[in-house]
Every structure is written in C-alpha cells, then in structure tokens.
Write a protein that holds these residues in place. Structure first.
Motif, PDB file in Angstrom:
ATOM      1  N   LYS A 193       0.715  -1.295  -0.068  1.00  0.00           N
ATOM      2  CA  LYS A 193       0.290  -0.192   0.083  1.00  0.00           C
ATOM      3  C   LYS A 193       0.812   1.479   0.081  1.00  0.00           C
ATOM      4  N   LEU A 194       1.938   1.207   0.796  1.00  0.00           N
ATOM      5  CA  LEU A 194       2.564   2.664   0.904  1.00  0.00           C
ATOM      6  C   LEU A 194       3.415   3.071  -0.582  1.00  0.00           C
ATOM      7  N   LEU A 195       3.197   4.460  -0.792  1.00  0.00           N
ATOM      8  CA  LEU A 195       3.703   5.025  -2.067  1.00  0.00           C
ATOM      9  C   LEU A 195       5.182   5.048  -1.513  1.00  0.00           C
ATOM     10  N   ASP A 196       5.686   5.337  -0.433  1.00  0.00           N
ATOM     11  CA  ASP A 196       6.980   5.489  -0.297  1.00  0.00           C
ATOM     12  C   ASP A 196       7.750   4.290   0.380  1.00  0.00           C
ATOM     13  N   PHE A 197       7.169   2.901  -0.041  1.00  0.00           N
ATOM     14  CA  PHE A 197       7.720   1.737   0.388  1.00  0.00           C
ATOM     15  C   PHE A 197       8.968   1.527   0.028  1.00  0.00           C
ATOM     16  N   GLU A 198      10.069   1.152   1.152  1.00  0.00           N
ATOM     17  CA  GLU A 198      11.278   0.918   0.927  1.00  0.00           C
ATOM     18  C   GLU A 198      11.616  -0.385   1.955  1.00  0.00           C
ATOM     19  N   LEU A 199      12.113  -1.371   1.318  1.00  0.00           N
ATOM     20  CA  LEU A 199      12.155  -2.692   2.033  1.00  0.00           C
ATOM     21  C   LEU A 199      13.060  -2.503   3.187  1.00  0.00           C
ATOM     22  N   ALA A 200      14.176  -1.772   3.357  1.00  0.00           N
ATOM     23  CA  ALA A 200      14.964  -1.536   4.585  1.00  0.00           C
ATOM     24  C   ALA A 200      14.303  -0.929   5.702  1.00  0.00           C
ATOM     25  N   SER A 201      13.675   0.179   5.129  1.00  0.00           N
ATOM     26  CA  SER A 201      12.930   0.999   6.243  1.00  0.00           C
ATOM     27  C   SER A 201      11.531   0.382   6.772  1.00  0.00           C
ATOM     28  N   ASN A 202      10.932  -0.241   5.833  1.00  0.00           N
ATOM     29  CA  ASN A 202       9.645  -0.899   6.195  1.00  0.00           C
ATOM     30  C   ASN A 202       9.928  -2.137   6.937  1.00  0.00           C
ATOM     31  N   ASN A 203      10.842  -3.100   6.726  1.00  0.00           N
ATOM     32  CA  ASN A 203      11.248  -4.067   7.571  1.00  0.00           C
ATOM     33  C   ASN A 203      12.017  -3.467   8.968  1.00  0.00           C
ATOM     34  N   GLY A 204      12.670  -2.622   9.047  1.00  0.00           N
ATOM     35  CA  GLY A 204      13.246  -2.236  10.077  1.00  0.00           C
ATOM     36  C   GLY A 204      12.247  -1.508  11.047  1.00  0.00           C
ATOM     37  N   ASN A 205      11.251  -0.921  10.447  1.00  0.00           N
ATOM     38  CA  ASN A 205      10.367  -0.202  11.563  1.00  0.00           C
ATOM     39  C   ASN A 205       9.356  -1.170  12.061  1.00  0.00           C
ATOM     40  N   TRP A 206       9.078  -2.306  10.986  1.00  0.00           N
ATOM     41  CA  TRP A 206       8.048  -3.265  11.566  1.00  0.00           C
ATOM     42  C   TRP A 206       8.719  -4.106  12.662  1.00  0.00           C
ATOM     43  N   GLN A 207       9.883  -4.434  12.534  1.00  0.00           N
ATOM     44  CA  GLN A 207      10.477  -5.364  13.532  1.00  0.00           C
ATOM     45  C   GLN A 207      10.848  -4.139  14.698  1.00  0.00           C
ATOM     46  N   TRP A 208      10.930  -3.114  14.559  1.00  0.00           N
ATOM     47  CA  TRP A 208      11.252  -2.148  15.562  1.00  0.00           C
ATOM     48  C   TRP A 208       9.958  -2.337  16.600  1.00  0.00           C
ATOM     49  N   ALA A 209       8.728  -2.035  16.094  1.00  0.00           N
ATOM     50  CA  ALA A 209       7.503  -2.041  16.417  1.00  0.00           C
ATOM     51  C   ALA A 209       7.171  -3.586  17.116  1.00  0.00           C
TER      52      ALA A 209
END
Length: 436
Positions: free
Chosen positions: A353-369
């Motif tokens: 869904k994200l227009l600004d999807f970037e694998l590294a940031s998306n994965n890093g932030n989900w794992q952080w959460a």
C-alpha cells in the motif's frame, strides 16, 4: 558501423542533477545513452493495476524525458526483465560500458550480478556508484570492524564521520553535452504495461525551510503538515539525499536524525540480508506463537478495530498510500502486540500500500514495533493507542477526518481491551524468549 557508446541505467535515481553514476558516465570517453527498465520481475508481482508507485515512476520519467529532449537527447525506456533487455541492447548498440548507482536490496544485488555477468562475458564493463545514501555498506562500522546493530552508537559514528566531502553535490550539469544525441523515443504507456492512472497527486519534491525549522516540534502530530513527505522522493531518487542532508545540517538536527535512521536500516539489510527475507533480527522471536486471526487482520486492514487512531491511520493508508510516521508505529504495534498477528503480515500489507515503500525502512520499522529488530530495549514496549491519540491528536482533527462516524452508533467497540491485550502479549513474548 555503430558508434560506441556508454549506457547510464536509471533505477532509484530519477534525476539529472547531483547524480553520482550519471556524473561518472558523462565524464567518460563515450556519449551516454540514458536507460530505464520497467522491470517485469517486479511489476508482474503487483496485483493492484492502479499502483501509485508505478504511476509515480512513470511521471518522474516523463519529467526526465522532457529535460533530455531540451538537450537533444532521449530516454530509452524498456519493459521487460533486465537481463533480457540487455541482451537486446547489446545487439542494437556498440556498448563500451554500463554505469549505474548501487542498490542494496537482496533482489537488486541478484539482478545486478546477473546483468554484470552477461555484460562482462561480452567485454562490456559494469560500474556502480554510491548515490542513494551518504554512507553505505561498510563505511560506518564499530572499531572492531563489525556492523552496528543498535541505532544510537551508529548515529554517533555517522555524525562523527560526516563532513563537506560527503555532502558535496556532483556537478553533472557541466557534462550534459555528452548525452548521446538522438531523436525522441516514446516511453511505454501505463496502459501498455497493464496499469492505469489513478489521478492522485504526489507530494512536491521540495521541503521548505520553515517546515524543517519546526520539524522537531510538529513531526509527531498527524493533523498538521509537520513532516517532509520526502519518502517517495528518496525512494525513487527524484531528490538527492545529499541536498536534503545539507538542508538538515543547517536547519534541523531532528530531520538529520531521520535520514540517519534510513541509512541505519539500509546498512542492517546489507549486512543481515535474512531480515529482508522474512527472518527476525533476534532469532528467538521467530518462535513466537502468533494468534494470526484472519478476521481480526481484516478488521485491522480496513480500519475497523474500534481504536480511532489505529483506524484513522489504516484508512489514510488505504485511501492515499501514505500514513503519518507516528501513526505507523501505533498501528504496527497494535497488530503485533494487541492482536498477536505476525508482524510479517503487516509488513507485507504496508509494502503493498505505501507509496514510499522501501524494503529496508519498512522491515526495520516493523521489526522495531514488534520488538524483534535492532532495538536496545526489550519487547516490553506496547503503545497504548488511546493515550497516543490524546497526546498527538488532542483535538481529534486527524481522527475526525478519517473516522467521521466516531460519534455515531455505527463505530465498532474496541476489538480488545488494551490492558488485557498487553498482558497477553508480554506473556507470549516472554515464553518465546525464555524457551530459547
């Protein structure tokens, strides 16, 4: 006889100014043919044929094409698998070499390796340059040569290494006369590739000085325009990260910190590629016994959880392809902790869904959460979405925009009780960690 030329392969760097690989290509001995490939290995996996990201890329390429035409050049745009495209290009042109900018995601590394192998078999060189980050791969390491796995010490080292050399723009404009002179070539249309326009507008590729000055004060409040919306531009390189970092150094240390977070996750993905392939950074967390209730996941996706801030965020995402960063943290924590649904389900939904999807940031932030990533803190953090709403949307302006039925009878009751869900999550996480 064909004229020998070089190719500059655009990927995540859709601009003619301050572009590292393009600068080196244009300074070479041969005229430069600019190339972009709509990669079918990626596009064929997209189920949504009104994908905002494909439309954004097409729009950005149209701007690049217009600039090139003013220089008497043209952009070569192909639709296909990269290796197959280069096989064709080799027969059409006498190619001395291919220049590009580095991409650090697992698929990109595999793709570039395959293309480089093909080219070198034909006696064509392949050169890649750092462009989408200030520091890459092994440039920011601990004193023992190992990669950092905690953000704060990484950030300190990053800042200590930063100087004007790393922020200096590449003077590409001086060499624009070295593009291969060709008549206009039409790009594939969105329709010819199976996609369609949405009519959505995209955030401008500029960030104002006043916004940056107020960034630290306003960035956590989703009802106000306090964030830069530069995510998609950084993702596709329609702006230079060096230009943004120079502004941040001058105007906003907090904003510079966000750019450092982005590079931290890029570095983590490079050194620990398994995180981008579905593995938790902390291996014990791969043994959490998720509930994975599909009905509850569907309610989370559609913004029907009964927690207004969570629902507002999910509805904003579904409608626009954007979600405010503070709300991303709350919605992600709610899925993983309150509902005990595997964070990878949420990561995949955001990736779609994200227009600004970037694998590294998306994965890093989900794992952080979810508590399983690069975080010095243990898994005990569980955001209270009600308190988060009171603190960061006190007048409910953001919530009312996306959850207009809030005051009526049609709004659902909360799916779970916060305190009960928090205790359940802590018990499940504790058992997974203890058993390992």
């Amino acid at each position: 006889m064909k004229k020998k030329l070089a190719i500059f392969w655009f990927r995540r760097d859709l601009r003619l100014d301050d572009n590292a690989g393009l600068y080196h290509a244009l300074r070479g001995a041969n005229p430069v043919l600019p190339l972009f490939i709509f990669d079918r290995n990626i596009l064929d996996l997209l189920e949504n044929k009104a994908d905002l990201r494909v439309e954004f890329i097409h729009s950005a390429l149209s701007e690049v094409q217009q600039q090139l035409e003013e220089l008497g050049a043209t952009l070569e745009v192909r639709y296909g698998a990269p290796v197959a495209v280069f096989r064709h290009l080799i027969t059409e042109y006498d190619i001395a070499g291919v220049y590009t900018n580095s991409d650090y995601e697992p698929y990109a590394a595999e793709r570039d390796g395959a293309v480089q192998k093909l080219l070198e078999e034909k006696g064509i060189f392949f050169r890649s340059y750092k462009d989408q980050v200030i520091f890459e791969k092994g440039e920011v390491l601990k004193d023992d040569g190992k990669p950092y796995t905690v953000f704060t010490p990484y950030s300190r080292k990053w800042r200590a290494l930063l100087n004007d050399f790393y922020l200096a723009p590449y003077p590409v404009k001086k060499y624009w006369g070295n593009f291969l002179q060709q008549r206009h070539k039409a790009m594939p249309t969105l329709g010819s590739m199976g996609f369609r326009k949405t009519g959505e507008s995209f955030p401008p590729a500029v960030v104002g000085a006043e916004l940056l000055r107020k960034y630290e004060k306003l960035r956590d409040f989703p009802a106000v325009k306090g964030t830069s919306r530069m995510g998609v531009h950084l993702r596709m390189g329609t702006v230079s990260v060096r230009a943004l970092a120079r502004k941040a150094v001058e105007l906003s240390d907090a904003y510079l910190g966000e750019l450092i977070w982005r590079e931290f996750y890029q570095m983590i993905l490079w050194h620990f590629p398994a995180v981008g392939q579905g593995r938790s950074f902390k291996p014990a967390y791969d043994h959490i016994r998720w509930r994975n209730n599909e009905e509850e996941f569907a309610r989370w996706c559609s913004g029907q959880t009964g927690y207004p801030l969570v629902d507002a965020g999910m509805r904003e995402l579904n409608a626009t392809g954007f979600m405010h960063n503070r709300v991303r943290m709350v919605t992600a924590s709610f899925l993983a902790k309150h509902l005990l649904i595997d964070w990878r389900w949420g990561e995949a939904y955001f990736a779609e869904k994200l227009l600004d999807f970037e694998l590294a940031s998306n994965n890093g932030n989900w794992q952080w959460a979810a508590g399983c990533g690069c975080d010095a803190a243990p898994y005990f953090r569980v955001f209270n979405p009600t308190l988060q709403a009171k603190r960061f949307d006190p007048d409910r302006n953001y919530i009312r925009r996306w959850v207009p039925e809030l005051e009526g009878l049609s709004y659902p009751a909360p799916m779970v009780d916060h305190e009960e869900a928090r205790k359940r999550a802590l018990a499940v996480y504790a058992k997974a960690v203890k058993d390992r």
